[in-house]
Design a protein around this motif. Structure first.
Motif, PDB file in Angstrom:
ATOM      1  N   LYS A 120       0.827  -1.203   0.000  1.00 22.18           N
ATOM      2  CA  LYS A 120       0.000   0.000   0.000  1.00 22.18           C
ATOM      3  C   LYS A 120       0.865   1.258   0.000  1.00 22.18           C
ATOM      4  CE  LYS A 120      -2.222   1.025   3.755  1.00 22.18           C
ATOM      5  NZ  LYS A 120      -3.206   0.965   4.870  1.00 22.18           N
ATOM      6  N   PHE A 121       2.000   1.202   0.736  1.00 19.43           N
ATOM      7  CA  PHE A 121       2.903   2.347   0.769  1.00 19.43           C
ATOM      8  C   PHE A 121       3.602   2.527  -0.578  1.00 19.43           C
ATOM      9  CE2 PHE A 121       2.732   1.054   5.288  1.00 19.43           C
ATOM     10  CZ  PHE A 121       2.181   2.218   5.799  1.00 19.43           C
ATOM     11  N   GLY A 122       3.828   1.413  -1.284  1.00 21.56           N
ATOM     12  CA  GLY A 122       4.376   1.498  -2.632  1.00 21.56           C
ATOM     13  C   GLY A 122       3.412   2.206  -3.573  1.00 21.56           C
ATOM     14  N   LEU A 123       2.116   1.931  -3.407  1.00 20.72           N
ATOM     15  CA  LEU A 123       1.098   2.594  -4.222  1.00 20.72           C
ATOM     16  C   LEU A 123       1.002   4.074  -3.873  1.00 20.72           C
ATOM     17  CD1 LEU A 123      -1.724  -0.117  -4.190  1.00 20.72           C
ATOM     18  CD2 LEU A 123      -0.196   0.460  -6.083  1.00 20.72           C
ATOM     19  N   TYR A 124       1.102   4.394  -2.577  1.00 24.27           N
ATOM     20  CA  TYR A 124       1.086   5.796  -2.152  1.00 24.27           C
ATOM     21  C   TYR A 124       2.232   6.565  -2.817  1.00 24.27           C
ATOM     22  CZ  TYR A 124      -2.155   4.696   1.708  1.00 24.27           C
ATOM     23  OH  TYR A 124      -3.242   4.310   2.448  1.00 24.27           O
ATOM     24  N   LEU A 125       3.456   6.006  -2.675  1.00 23.30           N
ATOM     25  CA  LEU A 125       4.629   6.674  -3.212  1.00 23.30           C
ATOM     26  C   LEU A 125       4.570   6.741  -4.739  1.00 23.30           C
ATOM     27  CD1 LEU A 125       7.339   8.006  -2.663  1.00 23.30           C
ATOM     28  CD2 LEU A 125       8.414   5.744  -2.674  1.00 23.30           C
ATOM     29  N   GLY A 126       4.113   5.663  -5.359  1.00 19.49           N
ATOM     30  CA  GLY A 126       3.983   5.646  -6.814  1.00 19.49           C
ATOM     31  C   GLY A 126       3.010   6.693  -7.313  1.00 19.49           C
ATOM     32  N   GLY A 127       1.904   6.863  -6.591  1.00 20.99           N
ATOM     33  CA  GLY A 127       0.916   7.873  -6.969  1.00 20.99           C
ATOM     34  C   GLY A 127       1.476   9.281  -6.858  1.00 20.99           C
ATOM     35  N   LEU A 128       2.214   9.552  -5.772  1.00 20.36           N
ATOM     36  CA  LEU A 128       2.790  10.886  -5.574  1.00 20.36           C
ATOM     37  C   LEU A 128       3.881  11.185  -6.600  1.00 20.36           C
ATOM     38  CD1 LEU A 128       3.028  10.883  -1.653  1.00 20.36           C
ATOM     39  CD2 LEU A 128       1.504  12.297  -3.064  1.00 20.36           C
ATOM     40  N   ILE A 129       4.794  10.219  -6.798  1.00 25.04           N
ATOM     41  CA  ILE A 129       5.867  10.403  -7.773  1.00 25.04           C
ATOM     42  C   ILE A 129       5.293  10.480  -9.190  1.00 25.04           C
ATOM     43  CG2 ILE A 129       7.899   9.336  -8.831  1.00 25.04           C
ATOM     44  CD1 ILE A 129       8.505  10.561  -6.148  1.00 25.04           C
ATOM     45  N   GLY A 130       4.277   9.670  -9.459  1.00 25.97           N
ATOM     46  CA  GLY A 130       3.630   9.703 -10.776  1.00 25.97           C
ATOM     47  C   GLY A 130       3.030  11.065 -11.069  1.00 25.97           C
ATOM     48  N   LEU A 131       2.388  11.669 -10.073  1.00 21.31           N
ATOM     49  CA  LEU A 131       1.808  13.010 -10.235  1.00 21.31           C
ATOM     50  C   LEU A 131       2.905  14.035 -10.482  1.00 21.31           C
ATOM     51  CD1 LEU A 131      -0.548  15.011 -10.091  1.00 21.31           C
ATOM     52  CD2 LEU A 131      -0.254  15.070  -7.602  1.00 21.31           C
ATOM     53  N   LEU A 132       3.962  13.986  -9.661  1.00 20.25           N
ATOM     54  CA  LEU A 132       5.078  14.920  -9.838  1.00 20.25           C
ATOM     55  C   LEU A 132       5.719  14.740 -11.209  1.00 20.25           C
ATOM     56  CD1 LEU A 132       7.122  16.995  -8.660  1.00 20.25           C
ATOM     57  CD2 LEU A 132       8.460  15.036  -7.837  1.00 20.25           C
ATOM     58  N   TYR A 133       5.945  13.497 -11.587  1.00 24.83           N
ATOM     59  CA  TYR A 133       6.590  13.191 -12.860  1.00 24.83           C
ATOM     60  C   TYR A 133       5.756  13.719 -14.031  1.00 24.83           C
ATOM     61  CZ  TYR A 133      10.155  10.461 -15.331  1.00 24.83           C
ATOM     62  OH  TYR A 133      11.242  10.080 -16.086  1.00 24.83           O
ATOM     63  N   ALA A 134       4.439  13.521 -13.961  1.00 21.30           N
ATOM     64  CA  ALA A 134       3.554  13.980 -15.037  1.00 21.30           C
ATOM     65  C   ALA A 134       3.589  15.501 -15.161  1.00 21.30           C
ATOM     66  CB  ALA A 134       2.128  13.497 -14.783  1.00 21.30           C
ATOM     67  N   ILE A 135       3.530  16.198 -14.019  1.00 20.54           N
ATOM     68  CA  ILE A 135       3.541  17.664 -14.033  1.00 20.54           C
ATOM     69  C   ILE A 135       4.854  18.187 -14.610  1.00 20.54           C
ATOM     70  CG2 ILE A 135       3.575  19.739 -12.578  1.00 20.54           C
ATOM     71  CD1 ILE A 135       1.653  18.262 -10.681  1.00 20.54           C
ATOM     72  N   VAL A 136       5.978  17.646 -14.120  1.00 17.86           N
ATOM     73  CA  VAL A 136       7.291  18.109 -14.565  1.00 17.86           C
ATOM     74  C   VAL A 136       7.500  17.831 -16.060  1.00 17.86           C
ATOM     75  CG1 VAL A 136       9.790  17.762 -14.337  1.00 17.86           C
ATOM     76  CG2 VAL A 136       8.364  17.940 -12.294  1.00 17.86           C
ATOM     77  N   GLU A 137       7.212  16.593 -16.493  1.00 13.16           N
ATOM     78  CA  GLU A 137       7.416  16.235 -17.892  1.00 13.16           C
ATOM     79  C   GLU A 137       6.515  17.057 -18.808  1.00 13.16           C
ATOM     80  OE1 GLU A 137       9.722  14.071 -19.175  1.00 13.16           O
ATOM     81  OE2 GLU A 137      10.491  14.014 -17.130  1.00 13.16           O
ATOM     82  N   PHE A 138       5.275  17.274 -18.390  1.00 14.00           N
ATOM     83  CA  PHE A 138       4.327  18.027 -19.213  1.00 14.00           C
ATOM     84  C   PHE A 138       4.770  19.483 -19.346  1.00 14.00           C
ATOM     85  CE2 PHE A 138       0.447  20.475 -19.959  1.00 14.00           C
ATOM     86  CZ  PHE A 138      -0.109  19.777 -21.015  1.00 14.00           C
ATOM     87  N   VAL A 139       5.115  20.106 -18.226  1.00 13.28           N
ATOM     88  CA  VAL A 139       5.524  21.518 -18.237  1.00 13.28           C
ATOM     89  C   VAL A 139       6.799  21.703 -19.057  1.00 13.28           C
ATOM     90  CG1 VAL A 139       6.385  23.418 -16.813  1.00 13.28           C
ATOM     91  CG2 VAL A 139       4.396  22.111 -16.061  1.00 13.28           C
ATOM     92  N   PHE A 140       7.774  20.821 -18.866  1.00 14.52           N
ATOM     93  CA  PHE A 140       9.029  20.949 -19.611  1.00 14.52           C
ATOM     94  C   PHE A 140       8.821  20.715 -21.099  1.00 14.52           C
ATOM     95  CE2 PHE A 140      11.155  21.097 -15.604  1.00 14.52           C
ATOM     96  CZ  PHE A 140      12.417  21.628 -15.855  1.00 14.52           C
TER      97      PHE A 140
END
Length: 358
Positions: A52-72
């Protein structure tokens, strides 16, 4: 705006799925192969609860990754060198890892009754944190490789390379558009080769903002010409191949002042459309490509070449036109049966002009 939103949601879905799976794999390996975490026997805890903690971290990193990649990709990358982009991204991701792991550790302390981080700089000496950073970098390289491969070969083409779909020639039915800059020779002389090259670069950058929403693929760029392709079904669906052309014209029109300021000219394009059966195959060993062979390619190029003669911006073959519906937004005018260079039979073509806004 709606298009950017849809693009971001698609990217968010893929990044969240990828990083959730990656961190769940990390926990699985640590749980079954290592068995201890900072002196703590993690096998004493429920494997499902740890995932469950892996899913939590994956969700947070996935959101950050999407925002950063999209903006760049959409707003930053065009004006910065690759080395600066990599450095800035790494900085953002490192800060994100510290912040998100602090959140996850705090939650784990409560749910698992543990003491994992006592001070603000806990991450500096934490082996698991730096192991996660290393793991993140490796996974980032995998994700980036897949992303770059898709951008290089076109959406879905890289997967076809992997499975060897086109190792042997295959027959497919596709639609092609040859999109060419009007008065290119005159513009090249007027602007000089450097400024002219910058103009082409900007035009194709704007083209790439449009192709995704109409399911098009870039087959290749040849000088000041872009060759676009669709599967036949996607090309004629809701008249995507025609809509793309006029949407691109709209984008260029909205940027007229910018182009005048930067280059002193307003770029305009002409295009030819045709579709049918042809052969698709993988060619080359040093530089592999997916190549299309057949009369469809040649005929489309020849149709585009007639635009100047008939003073039209978009010409379409009769065979393609007859497979399309709901063209009330367009004024379709028959040019007639004309001879095309290299073809014995006459080809009937039509001029397509927009009456209502797409």
């Amino acid at each position: 705006m709606r298009y950017y939103f849809v693009q971001f949601i698609k990217l968010l879905f893929s990044t969240t799925l990828f990083w959730s799976g990656a961190f769940c794999l990390f926990i699985t390996i640590r749980y079954f192969a290592i068995g201890a975490e900072e002196g703590i026997a993690i096998t004493d805890f429920s494997f499902a609860k740890l995932l469950k903690f892996g899913l939590y971290l994956g969700g947070l990193i996935g959101l950050l990754y999407a925002i950063v990649e999209f903006v760049f990709d959409k707003f930053v990358a065009k004006n910065l060198s690759l080395s600066i982009i990599i450095f800035l991204k790494f900085l953002v991701y490192l800060v994100g890892m510290i912040l998100f792991l602090s959140i996850i550790y705090a939650r784990a302390e409560v749910e698992l009754d543990l003491n994992l981080s006592n001070d603000l700089g806990w991450w500096q000496q934490n082996q698991v944190f730096w192991l996660l950073v290393g793991y993140f970098i490796i996974c980032s390289q995998v994700f980036t490789f897949i992303k770059i491969a898709n951008e290089k070969f076109g959406q879905g083409v890289f997967f076809n390379f992997l499975i060897g779909k086109y190792r042997k020639p295959r027959e497919e039915r596709r639609v092609f558009m040859f999109l060419d800059l009007k008065d290119s020779t005159k513009l090249a002389e007027q602007l000089g080769h450097y400024k002219y090259s910058k103009l082409i670069q900007s035009c194709f950058y704007d083209l790439n903002r449009v192709i995704g929403r109409y399911d098009a693929e870039i087959y290749q760029y040849v000088g000041d010409e872009a060759v676009l392709s669709w599967t036949y079904k996607r090309g004629v669906h809701q008249n995507n191949c025609i809509k793309l052309f006029y949407k691109y014209k709209e984008v260029l029109k909205k940027k007229e002042k910018w182009y005048l300021k930067q280059f002193g000219v307003i770029p305009t394009f002409k295009a030819g459309l045709h579709g049918g059966k042809l052969i698709v195959t993988e060619v080359g060993t040093v530089k592999k490509e997916i190549a299309y062979h057949g009369d469809v390619i040649n005929t489309t190029a020849r149709i585009q070449g007639e635009c100047n003669k008939y003073e039209q911006s978009l010409l379409i073959s009769e065979s393609l036109y007859k497979t399309m519906y709901n063209l009330q937004k367009y004024d379709i005018k028959s040019i007639g049966e004309i001879p095309l260079k290299g073809k014995e039979e006459l080809v009937k073509i039509y001029a397509v002009n927009l009456v209502y806004k797409v």
